[in-house]
Motif scaffolding. Sequence first.
Motif, PDB file in Angstrom:
ATOM      1  N   SER A   1       0.872  -1.174   0.000  1.00  0.00           N
ATOM      2  CA  SER A   1       0.000   0.000   0.000  1.00  0.00           C
ATOM      3  C   SER A   1       0.906   1.220   0.000  1.00  0.00           C
ATOM      4  CB  SER A   1      -0.888   0.004   1.240  1.00  0.00           C
ATOM      5  OG  SER A   1      -1.710   1.126   1.239  1.00  0.00           O
TER       6      SER A   1
ATOM      7  N   ALA B   1      -7.206  -4.818  -4.427  1.00  0.00           N
ATOM      8  CA  ALA B   1      -5.868  -5.272  -4.814  1.00  0.00           C
ATOM      9  C   ALA B   1      -6.035  -6.655  -5.445  1.00  0.00           C
ATOM     10  CB  ALA B   1      -4.947  -5.346  -3.613  1.00  0.00           C
TER      11      ALA B   1
ATOM     12  N   SER C   1      -2.360  -2.153  -3.563  1.00  0.00           N
ATOM     13  CA  SER C   1      -3.654  -1.598  -3.139  1.00  0.00           C
ATOM     14  C   SER C   1      -4.022  -0.353  -3.917  1.00  0.00           C
ATOM     15  CB  SER C   1      -3.613  -1.223  -1.659  1.00  0.00           C
ATOM     16  OG  SER C   1      -3.326  -2.353  -0.887  1.00  0.00           O
TER      17      SER C   1
ATOM     18  N   HIS D   1     -11.561  -0.524  -1.208  1.00  0.00           N
ATOM     19  CA  HIS D   1     -10.144  -0.838  -1.385  1.00  0.00           C
ATOM     20  C   HIS D   1      -9.984  -2.121  -2.200  1.00  0.00           C
ATOM     21  CE1 HIS D   1      -9.572   2.213   1.679  1.00  0.00           C
ATOM     22  NE2 HIS D   1     -10.344   1.543   2.520  1.00  0.00           N
TER      23      HIS D   1
ATOM     24  N   MET E   1      -5.710  -6.476   3.069  1.00  0.00           N
ATOM     25  CA  MET E   1      -5.816  -6.447   1.610  1.00  0.00           C
ATOM     26  C   MET E   1      -5.552  -7.805   0.959  1.00  0.00           C
ATOM     27  SD  MET E   1      -6.898  -3.505   1.064  1.00  0.00           S
ATOM     28  CE  MET E   1      -6.808  -3.397  -0.706  1.00  0.00           C
TER      29      MET E   1
END
Length: 862
Positions: A236, A281, A313, A279, A248
């Motif tokens: 991140s 990823a 991310s 968020h 994540m």
Amino acid sequence: MLRTFKHFFFALLGVFALHVTLAQDQEGFISIDCGRPYNSSYTEKKTQLIYVPDTNLIDSGESHSILSEYKDDYQQQLWYLRSFPQGIRNCYKINNIRNGTKYLIRASFLYGNYDGQDTAPGFDLYLGSNFWDSIKLKDAANSLEKEIIHVLVQNYLHVCLVNRGFGTPIISAIELRPLNLSYYKAQTGSLALVNRFDTGSDNPYRYPYDVHDRFWYLYNSNDNWLNISTSLPVESDDDTFQLPSDVMSTAVTPKRANDPLEFWLPDDDNTTQYYVYMHFAEVQKLQPNESREFTVSHDGELFKPRSPDYLQSTTVYSSTGLTGGQLFKISKTANSTLPPILNAFEVYAVKEFLQSETLDRDADAMTKLKSSYGIKKNSWQGDPCTRGYLWDGLNCSYAGYDPPTIIYLNLSSSGLTGEIPHFISNLSNIQILDLSNNSFTGIVPEFLSWLPELTALHLEKNNFTGSLPVGLLQKSKDGLLSISMDENQDPCAMSLSCKKKKNKINNFVIPIVASVGGIFVLLLTASAIRWGLKRKQRDTKSLSQNGPLESVKRQFTYNEIAEITNNFDKSIGKGSFGTVYRGKLGNTQVAVKMLSESSVQGYREFLTEVQLLMRVHHRNLTSLVGYCNAETSLGLMYEYMAKGNLQEVLSGKSTSETLNWEDRLRITMEAAQGLEYLHYGCRPPIIHRDVKTTNILLDKYMLAKLSDFGISKTFPTDTRTHMTTEVVGTPGYLDPEYYRSYRLNEKSDVYSFGVVMLEIITGRPPFLHKFQEKIHISDWVTFMLERGDMTSIVDARLEGNFDTSSAWKAMEIAMNCVSSKPTQRPTMNQVVAELKECLATRNDNAHTESRENSIELSPSAR
Ligand SMILES: *[C@@H]1O[C@H](CO)[C@@H](O)[C@H](O)[C@H]1NC(C)=O
Ligand SMILES: *[C@@H]1O[C@H](CO)[C@@H](O)[C@H](O)[C@H]1NC(C)=O
Ligand SMILES: *[C@@H]1O[C@H](CO)[C@@H](O)[C@H](O)[C@H]1NC(C)=O
Ligand SMILES: *[C@@H]1O[C@H](CO)[C@@H](O)[C@H](O)[C@H]1NC(C)=O
Ligand SMILES: *[C@@H]1O[C@H](CO)[C@@H](O)[C@H](O)[C@H]1NC(C)=O
Ligand SMILES: *[C@@H]1O[C@H](CO)[C@@H](O)[C@H](O)[C@H]1NC(C)=O
Ligand SMILES: *[C@@H]1O[C@H](CO)[C@@H](O)[C@H](O)[C@H]1NC(C)=O
Ligand SMILES: *[C@@H]1O[C@H](CO)[C@@H](O)[C@H](O)[C@H]1NC(C)=O
Ligand SMILES: *[C@@H]1O[C@H](CO)[C@@H](O)[C@H](O)[C@H]1NC(C)=O
Ligand SMILES: *[C@@H]1O[C@H](CO)[C@@H](O)[C@H](O)[C@H]1NC(C)=O
Ligand SMILES: *[C@@H]1O[C@H](CO)[C@@H](O)[C@H](O)[C@H]1NC(C)=O
């Protein structure tokens, strides 16, 4: 939807092994364990967070422990709680934090059946003056947290609990975590957490996994979703949302590849604005023939298609508020081979905190008042002016969104002692101040007259002494202020008519001095009295500091005086009245003036007057500390003035340094205020009759005090506008009109003061030997002014280091004072007002203001 804190911490226990390696910087974290009955801070075992006790942050409430059966499920900071059975509103005040900082603020609540009642309470939570949220605890076993992202508007923070009648409010922990101002930003207002989910995960996370200690809750199973994850770390960006890798690395995806992922915003009310942070990823290594691309849409709005990077991310969020009830859809695009994913998301609701907190100066003054008197009133918590929860005895004015200010303060019957505290002068909008029925002592301070809005002042039933400050009397006289002060130690001494029972002092008249002869005339002809200048030893304590003035007896026997002066061994001055000796009263240096036997007559008058003088207190008047009235010896004891008299200082006799212009102006002002006080602050007024530079003494802080005012003048019992009396005074300072007519009024002092001012400006004595003759300083200055030679008037020793505009202004005031016609001279009120202007022109580019403050605070200032 939320899983409970219980599960949260239970789970965290399982991954404890990671902690030591992950524990990192807690800089700026504030972690408060509420109700913990120990004074020391501790490191919480699972998180390594350092918690501090709450004892210094609140002065109400009770400390309790939850039942032990609930402890195992929770981290240590929830084992104790503070409950508030007393009072409607109780507040924490968290100090030492910086205005403008953005914090994630979290309050945690766990009932834990601490009281054995098995009834979980409900109550309201406030941030400062503003409603934050309602708390309703479900049961004993489940904790509740409230989080808000908030930018401080003050250097402190109030967190308040308000009893709504649904049980005793409790709180378990308060945590503050600083955040970067650039993220989690609403257009206006603060962001209260609605949901924060780590989708696809079966472990909840907080610090140290999350550097900002956000709580990541588990998302309950959704039958249409699949969990996917990676065992590799997910990056991140350091300067963005700083998302934890563990959060994540897990994600959800729809079971059926073509379905969208969907969630709804709450729709309980249509006025709330929401901010949503999603968020993403990529957690799967995609094959060359694979792709994952999706769009996010809500209410017709569409974000552009996304393809999250592998193990990196990214966050999608709207920068404006959204209305509730909307559906968020994350759908794959047509050519994407893989369904959409979602790793985590957060939903916040905007809280508009419209209630400003009390004006800082006012709040600060109230805090000082509360702590310096240890005032324990239930309502004296949190912000003083919070609507609906005003501190008892206060009223505030609210103007729009401006900070409220205090307009009314009633401290009546509060058992307060000591002098009126100085910080009351910071309540600059106060209109009504009631200090009645306490045990205040000392003088009524001058700063009360600086409060511009004050219309009513209640001082009755206290133990005030001395006279009222001239400013207050003037306001009262002008009908701007009503003052009540019955039942003080000696109301007569406070310049109020004793006969009048009325609270309002309206018809303030200045009766001009009547006569008394006898020893006072002798005394006043005394030549310069030197009080201890050039002595090597200096006072260690000033008189007023330790209060012998008020608390110690003032009448001394001859033997005591002998002891105080060490058998009259240090004579520091002599005159026709007798001799002045230096002495020591306890630790305090004093000057004792012994009247010679030949002048001892009429000592009853002497006593009467001495007693009155003992009550005349002003910072610019030397105080009479005591007296001796043995039949054959009369003595007067004054505070010792370490720097001697103004004449010596001006002439450079006492010090090699030339008095600078700022100090000259200041000393002029101080002497003027002393004289103004004699004329207008004392009732009956006092005419000094011997104003001269040798009678202006300087204490060790160079604070100027007029001296000898008690001896050379007399006190009327009627209201004649003048009196005839023998001519007394000192040549050079004597009002020519008085000399001619023998008619005395306060304008004679003004004349003498004008001469003093000319001396201060020119550095020359009242009589100059010029042009082969003796000429008066006022004639010389007139002559120089007529010649237009202004610069050579000002003391050459200043070497031009003075502010010209203030010098000319001072000169003008001085010349008006020495007008030959008394009616053309200003009053001392006017002189003081003009000098203030004069100082103000100086202050524009100088530091006189701070100088003034330091004087106000110096121990010898009264
Ligand atoms: C905490 O400290 C205060 C004074 O600092 C003391 O009065 C009190 O007894 C202490 N409490 C405990 C539990 O040690
Ligand atoms: C806090 O900061 C804001 C904005 O910078 C400012 O308007 C306000 O006066 C500050 N308050 C105090 C108490 O310093
Ligand atoms: C995904 O993980 C959550 C949390 O561990 C779990 O409750 C849920 O049943 C899982 N979903 C599936 C489809 O396995
Ligand atoms: C906050 O974020 C901005 C923008 O990413 C960055 O430039 C700044 O250094 C950050 N400030 C702190 C205190 O981390
Ligand atoms: C909000 O809800 C109220 C009551 O349900 C309704 O009267 C009002 O029109 C709604 N406002 C908006 C902007 O939808
Ligand atoms: C991608 O290629 C692999 C073989 O390399 C194949 O098994 C798979 O079905 C292909 N996937 C798609 C979506 O074409
Ligand atoms: C999907 O198709 C569009 C054009 O229709 C193209 O711009 C985009 O790059 C494609 N995306 C992927 C992941 O292939
Ligand atoms: C406070 O002030 C308001 C407005 O001036 C007034 O209406 C109210 O009665 C006052 N309350 C008290 C308790 O004095
Ligand atoms: C102050 O409070 C007392 C008692 O609470 C009351 O009697 C008095 O009238 C109040 N003073 C003013 C000026 O309102
Ligand atoms: C008055 O308020 C100012 C500004 O907040 C502060 O610096 C000062 O110390 C206060 N004065 C007193 C006497 O408390
Ligand atoms: C004033 O002081 C006297 C003696 O010093 C004391 O007896 C009296 O109770 C005090 N009065 C008040 C109102 O505090």
